[in-house]
Design a protein around this motif. Structure first.
Motif, short mmCIF file in Angstrom:
data_model
loop_
_atom_site.label_atom_id
_atom_site.label_comp_id
_atom_site.label_asym_id
_atom_site.label_seq_id
_atom_site.Cartn_x
_atom_site.Cartn_y
_atom_site.Cartn_z
N ASN B 91 0.84 -1.21 0.00
CA ASN B 91 0.00 0.00 0.00
C ASN B 91 0.87 1.25 0.00
O ASN B 91 2.06 1.20 0.26
CB ASN B 91 -0.90 0.01 1.23
CG ASN B 91 -1.90 -1.12 1.16
OD1 ASN B 91 -2.42 -1.43 0.10
ND2 ASN B 91 -2.12 -1.76 2.31
N GLY B 92 0.22 2.38 -0.22
CA GLY B 92 0.86 3.68 -0.08
C GLY B 92 2.10 3.83 -0.95
O GLY B 92 2.18 3.24 -2.04
N PHE B 93 3.06 4.63 -0.44
CA PHE B 93 4.26 4.89 -1.23
C PHE B 93 5.07 3.62 -1.51
O PHE B 93 5.65 3.48 -2.56
CB PHE B 93 5.15 5.92 -0.51
CG PHE B 93 4.75 7.32 -0.81
CD1 PHE B 93 4.93 7.83 -2.09
CD2 PHE B 93 4.18 8.13 0.16
CE1 PHE B 93 4.55 9.14 -2.39
CE2 PHE B 93 3.79 9.44 -0.14
CZ PHE B 93 3.98 9.94 -1.41
N PHE B 96 3.54 2.08 -4.49
CA PHE B 96 3.81 2.87 -5.70
C PHE B 96 5.25 2.66 -6.17
O PHE B 96 5.50 2.34 -7.33
CB PHE B 96 3.55 4.35 -5.41
CG PHE B 96 3.93 5.25 -6.54
CD1 PHE B 96 3.12 5.35 -7.67
CD2 PHE B 96 5.09 6.01 -6.47
CE1 PHE B 96 3.48 6.17 -8.71
CE2 PHE B 96 5.45 6.83 -7.53
CZ PHE B 96 4.64 6.91 -8.64
N TYR B 172 -2.84 2.67 -3.41
CA TYR B 172 -2.07 3.92 -3.51
C TYR B 172 -2.68 4.93 -4.48
O TYR B 172 -1.98 5.65 -5.15
CB TYR B 172 -0.59 3.67 -3.82
CG TYR B 172 -0.30 2.66 -4.92
CD1 TYR B 172 -0.37 3.03 -6.25
CD2 TYR B 172 0.07 1.35 -4.60
CE1 TYR B 172 -0.08 2.12 -7.24
CE2 TYR B 172 0.35 0.44 -5.59
CZ TYR B 172 0.27 0.82 -6.92
OH TYR B 172 0.55 -0.07 -7.90
N LYS B 174 -3.86 8.23 -5.65
CA LYS B 174 -3.61 9.63 -5.29
C LYS B 174 -2.53 9.82 -4.21
O LYS B 174 -2.52 10.83 -3.53
CB LYS B 174 -4.92 10.29 -4.82
CG LYS B 174 -6.01 10.23 -5.88
CD LYS B 174 -6.77 11.53 -5.97
CE LYS B 174 -7.94 11.41 -6.94
NZ LYS B 174 -7.64 11.83 -8.30
N VAL B 175 -1.59 8.84 -4.06
CA VAL B 175 -0.54 9.09 -3.07
C VAL B 175 0.30 10.29 -3.44
O VAL B 175 0.69 11.08 -2.57
CB VAL B 175 0.40 7.88 -2.84
CG1 VAL B 175 -0.19 6.91 -1.86
CG2 VAL B 175 0.82 7.25 -4.12
N ASN B 178 -1.84 13.66 -3.25
CA ASN B 178 -2.14 14.16 -1.91
C ASN B 178 -0.90 14.48 -1.09
O ASN B 178 -1.01 14.97 0.02
CB ASN B 178 -3.01 13.15 -1.17
CG ASN B 178 -4.36 13.01 -1.85
OD1 ASN B 178 -4.79 13.91 -2.56
ND2 ASN B 178 -5.00 11.87 -1.66
N PHE B 179 0.26 14.21 -1.64
CA PHE B 179 1.49 14.49 -0.90
C PHE B 179 1.73 16.00 -0.88
O PHE B 179 1.95 16.62 -1.92
CB PHE B 179 2.66 13.77 -1.59
CG PHE B 179 3.99 14.01 -0.93
CD1 PHE B 179 4.29 13.46 0.31
CD2 PHE B 179 4.95 14.80 -1.56
CE1 PHE B 179 5.51 13.69 0.90
CE2 PHE B 179 6.18 15.03 -0.96
CZ PHE B 179 6.46 14.47 0.26
N GLN B 257 -2.12 6.03 -10.53
CA GLN B 257 -2.33 6.40 -9.13
C GLN B 257 -3.21 7.65 -9.04
O GLN B 257 -3.97 7.81 -8.09
CB GLN B 257 -1.00 6.56 -8.39
CG GLN B 257 -0.09 7.71 -8.81
CD GLN B 257 -0.48 9.05 -8.23
OE1 GLN B 257 -1.04 9.12 -7.14
NE2 GLN B 257 -0.24 10.11 -8.98
#
Lengths: 533, 348
Positions: B91-93, B96, B172, B174-175, B178-179, B257
């Protein structure tokens, strides 16, 4: 005296202020073979372009002078006019369609047609071809030139000699033909084919067709021509009848010009024998299309300017291209006593050779890139100079590049708006200087320069030659210059190698006689003066 | 007037029409009272989303292989990398970047093969590339059915093969968007996404100024010249294609993403065309491209799309006219650029 079929009077032509024809008079009678001889660039093709009204003439401002055809003053505005008048041309490069039969080639665009039901409704364009009549016509023409080949054979795959004769057959098939131009017809033929061609020319002349015969081969001129015009640098230097002259005199006339030596004689003559050999070439063969080198052995001495001359297509350009690895080559080359790897450009550049190509715009430059990039890119690639290292990355060293470019602009006197100007916008002479600047940036031990003055105006020509002499004298750089212009070779070289048919015809000193140069260029030196070599 | 003419020459008539069209759309948007701030946020977001796919065109153009119509090949590599990141349940970064890390070597290897092919068809790279892309997508349709994935998020619940669209909303999506994102008034700035694009552009810029970049430029500009300078032209072209394929792979992951889905099967087929159109609008030609062309072109092209859609819907209520306008614009631009590529030499 019979009436002339063609008279060209006081023909003058300028290309962009550069006079290429200066008052030419040509007079051809029916049934006469009139030879025009001259070096490359003497103005032969320009003269023929005028005769045929080629677009290149009219798009560059036309010409001065008058043309009389059949005694009448005529204006030939386009090749079609010339055809309608009855002027035919046998081309140097064959203008034949390979996948058509001989008959189709001969009758192309002059097809014989017969009516069919469609043509009655829709008109001329859809008439059926009358193959039988066309075949018969072709047969007649082929017989005239002495060809026994089947008129329905495909052109593709025929020997080159045959193609030349098909071209001739096509021209004489035109019913109104009165004047036929042969543009170096024997260049690609074997000797027996060439003899056959000359017989054929004589036969045509007997029928009353006037013939203009353009060639380099002087013995053929002596065999075939009734009268001979010699052109040199756009000037008509002589007009002789056969029997008034000989091969040696023609050679002299073709080449002869006042030579202005740029190098002082005493200096250049200093003990040539004692100079160390820097490169030894043995049995070099280069497969360069159109400029094939067949077998050349040559020693290049340190610190000399070696000229390589010869007519176009004889292989002189192939030598430098072959050594630099741009075309496949075979043979043995020793550079500074060590074996030199052929067919590898990057090795050649690394070991200390540099090359200024004869094809300036095609091979020599990145036209859409800046001057400074053009100057440094080779040494960036070969010697990793003008690069900075930052971590894993190499980066262009803009500061150093700029400094070097400015230095070159200053030293070579390159006229430009600044080091970032695109090369395309510069004049030919300045472009050539950039090519030389790039070669110098490599700090070569031998500099190969091919056709350095092609397409450059006269003022710039001298600057380039002066530059080469300066490099040679001040830095002791060995220079090998290939050029079609004998005068410039003779102006700066210490020795001049003449190439003919892919081999060395001989090596001359710049102050040797015009006749020697002329004979060697024409490839007759061995035939006539064998014992002297 | 002279200045105007100069500008006209530099931009080219087609580009000026595009810019005028864009300005006209902006004015229209104000006139019919569409929410400008929303349109602008959307445009910026989509610029970041598509930017890397457009950037992938640069190495191809520079190395002399023209516009890389074969970019779907890289896209497929990216998709495979993406699916594996889900297969590993990341998940998440982490997810990605794992997707990116898996797809890069894969794209490099596949790009190498594709480059070998391109080197064999010098002169018709673009046409061969187009069909190469099409066939790769079609071939991969079988591939998606056969590659053994076990994650229930990827597999069809019944039968074999991979789903057509795979949602990223729990992984992930829009990781990057949204960063560190923030708002200027009503306009939303997806900082991470834009930053990622800029970093990629910076790397490309550095590469183009390195030795291999400069030799690549030379090989692309004049292969004969390059040979005479001891540059291995085929190698440079190979490098360009590999780089382009790799960027295509990274580009699709960034795209997905932001979009929130991986789209498989037929969908990569036409992904190359917007990228080609974008860089051409930006001012690139088939043999010269700059980073600035990428940024300007992507912004303009996406801006056109974002604006044209609601405006045409507002003006002509029935039908899907906006889509038609978009297709006319993007394909028209490609056509214009390709005709110029052929005729350019005559103008010299």
């Amino acid at each position: 005296m019979s009436e002339s079929i063609l008279e060209m009077k006081d023909i003058e032509k300028e290309y962009f202020g550069n006079k290429v024809l200066k008052g030419i008079n040509i007079n051809v009678k029916p049934g006469e073979i009139h030879a025009i001889v001259g070096e490359n660039g003497a103005g032969k093709s320009t003269l023929m372009n005028i005769l045929f009204g080629m677009p290149v003439i009219h798009s560059t401002g036309g010409f001065k002078g008058e043309i009389y055809f059949n005694g009448k003053k005529t204006e030939i505005k386009c090749p079609k006019d010339a055809m309608n008048l009855g002027i035919g041309m046998v081309h140097q490069e064959f203008m034949l369609l390979p996948s058509f039969t001989i008959t189709e080639n001969i009758k192309l665009n002059r097809e014989k047609t017969k009516n069919n039901f469609l043509s009655k409704i829709m008109g001329e364009k859809v008439k059926t071809l009358d193959m039988k009549a066309m075949g018969a016509d072709s047969r007649k023409s082929l017989d005239k030139v002495g060809m026994t080949i089947d008129e329905w054979a495909m052109v593709e795959g025929l020997p080159v000699g045959y193609m030349q004769f098909i071209e001739i057959a096509r021209e004489i098939d035109k019913s109104n033909i009165k004047l036929l131009v042969f543009d170096e017809p024997t260049a690609v033929l074997t000797e027996s084919e060439a003899e056959h061609l000359i017989d054929c020319m004589k036969k045509l002349a007997e029928e009353g067709i006037g013939i203009i015969f353009i060639t380099h081969r002087l013995d053929e001129v002596m065999m075939a021509a009734d009268s001979i015009t010699v052109l040199r640098d756009g000037e008509m230097v002589a007009n002789k009848k056969r029997g008034e002259t000989n091969v040696v005199e023609l050679a002299e006339l073709m080449v002869g010009r006042k030579i202005e030596r740029l190098v002082n004689k005493n200096e250049s003559a200093e003990n040539e024998e004692q100079k160390e050999t820097i490169m030894e070439i043995k049995n070099l063969k280069v497969l360069m299309p159109g400029e094939e080198v067949k077998d050349v052995s040559l020693n290049i001495k340190r610190g000399e300017i070696l000229g390589i001359g010869g007519l176009a297509g004889q292989g002189k350009i192939g030598i430098a291209n072959g050594i630099m690895g741009l075309y496949e080559s075979k043979g043995e080359v020793l550079f500074k006593g060590k074996a030199f790897k052929l067919n590898n450009t990057s090795e050649a550049l690394k070991s200390g050779l540099a090359f200024v190509s004869e094809d300036r715009r095609g091979v020599g430059l990145l036209l859409d890139k800046s001057m400074e990039l053009n100057i440094v890119i080779s040494s960036m690639q070969i010697k990793n100079e003008y690069l900075k290292k930052i971590g894993f990355f190499t980066q262009m060293d803009s500061k150093n590049i700029r400094k070097h470019a400015l230095k070159m602009i200053n030293e070579l006197d390159i006229r430009c708006r600044g080091p970032q100007q695109k090369v395309r916008q510069l004049s030919g002479g300045n472009q050539q200087k950039i090519c030389i600047a790039r070669a110098l940036t490599l700090k070569p031990e031998i500099l190969f320069v091919s056709e350095p003055t092609r397409g450059i105006d006269i003022g710039a020509k001298k600057l380039i030659l002066d530059l080469l002499v300066k490099l040679n004298k001040e830095q002791g750089m060995t220079i090998v210059m290939t050029s079609s212009e004998l005068s410039e070779l003779r102006a700066i070289s210490d020795r001049i190698v003449i190439i003919s048919k892919g081999k060395i015809e001989g090596i001359l000193k710049p102050d040797d006689s015009d006749a020697d140069f002329g004979l060697m260029m024409a490839g007759h030196y061995h035939k006539i003066q064998k014992e002297e070599l | 007037m002279k200045k105007f003419n100069k500008l006209l020459n530099r931009l080219g008539i087609a580009r000026i029409i595009i810019i005028l069209f864009f300005i006209a759309l902006c004015i229209l948007a104000v006139v019919i009272k569409l929410p400008i701030s929303m349109l602008l946020s959307e445009t910026i977001m989509r610029t970041g989303m598509y930017g890397i796919l457009v950037l992938a065109m640069v190495p191809g153009i520079i190395s002399g292989t023209g516009l890389n119509f074969g970019i779907p090949i890289g896209i497929i590599c990216g998709l495979v990398g993406g699916l594996y990141s889900i297969e590993f349940n990341l998940n998440g970064f982490t997810g990605f970047f794992t997707a990116v890390a898996i797809s890069i070597p894969l794209a490099a290897a596949i790009g190498y093969g594709y480059g070998l092919l391109i080197n064999k068809v010098k002169g018709s790279e673009m046409m061969v590339g187009t069909y190469m892309g099409f066939s790769a997508v079609s071939l991969m349709c079988i591939g998606w059915l056969l590659i053994p994935f076990n994650s229930p998020a990827i597999k069809w619940p019944i039968g074999k093969g991979v789903r057509v669209t795979i949602s990223l909303s729990e992984r992930y999506a829009k990781v990057l968007n949204n960063f560190m994102n923030f708002k200027i008034g009503e306009v939303e700035i997806p900082t991470g996404l834009i930053l990622f694009l800029f970093i990629n552009c910076l790397f490309m810029w550095i590469f183009l100024r390195s030795k291999s970049g400069v030799t690549m430029k030379a090989a692309g500009d004049n292969p004969k010249f390059a040979e005479a300078s001891g540059i291995n032209v085929d190698k440079c072209r190979l490098r360009g294609i590999i780089l382009s394929t790799v960027l295509g792979a990274v580009g699709i992951i960034v795209y997905a993403q932001s979009y929130g889905f991986y789209q498989l099967y037929q969908s990569p087929m036409m992904m190359g065309f917007p990228a080609v159109a974008s860089i051409l609008i930006g001012g690139a030609s088939t043999n010269d491209a700059k980073i600035s062309h990428v940024l300007v072109g992507t912004f303009l092209f996406q801006g056109l799309l974002v604006m044209a859609l609601p405006i045409t819907n507002e003006i002509v209520k029935e039908g899907d006219l906006s889509e038609i306008v978009r297709i006319i614009v993007s394909n028209g631009i490609i056509l214009y650029a390709l005709t110029k590529a052929g005729g350019g030499e005559e103008c010299e």
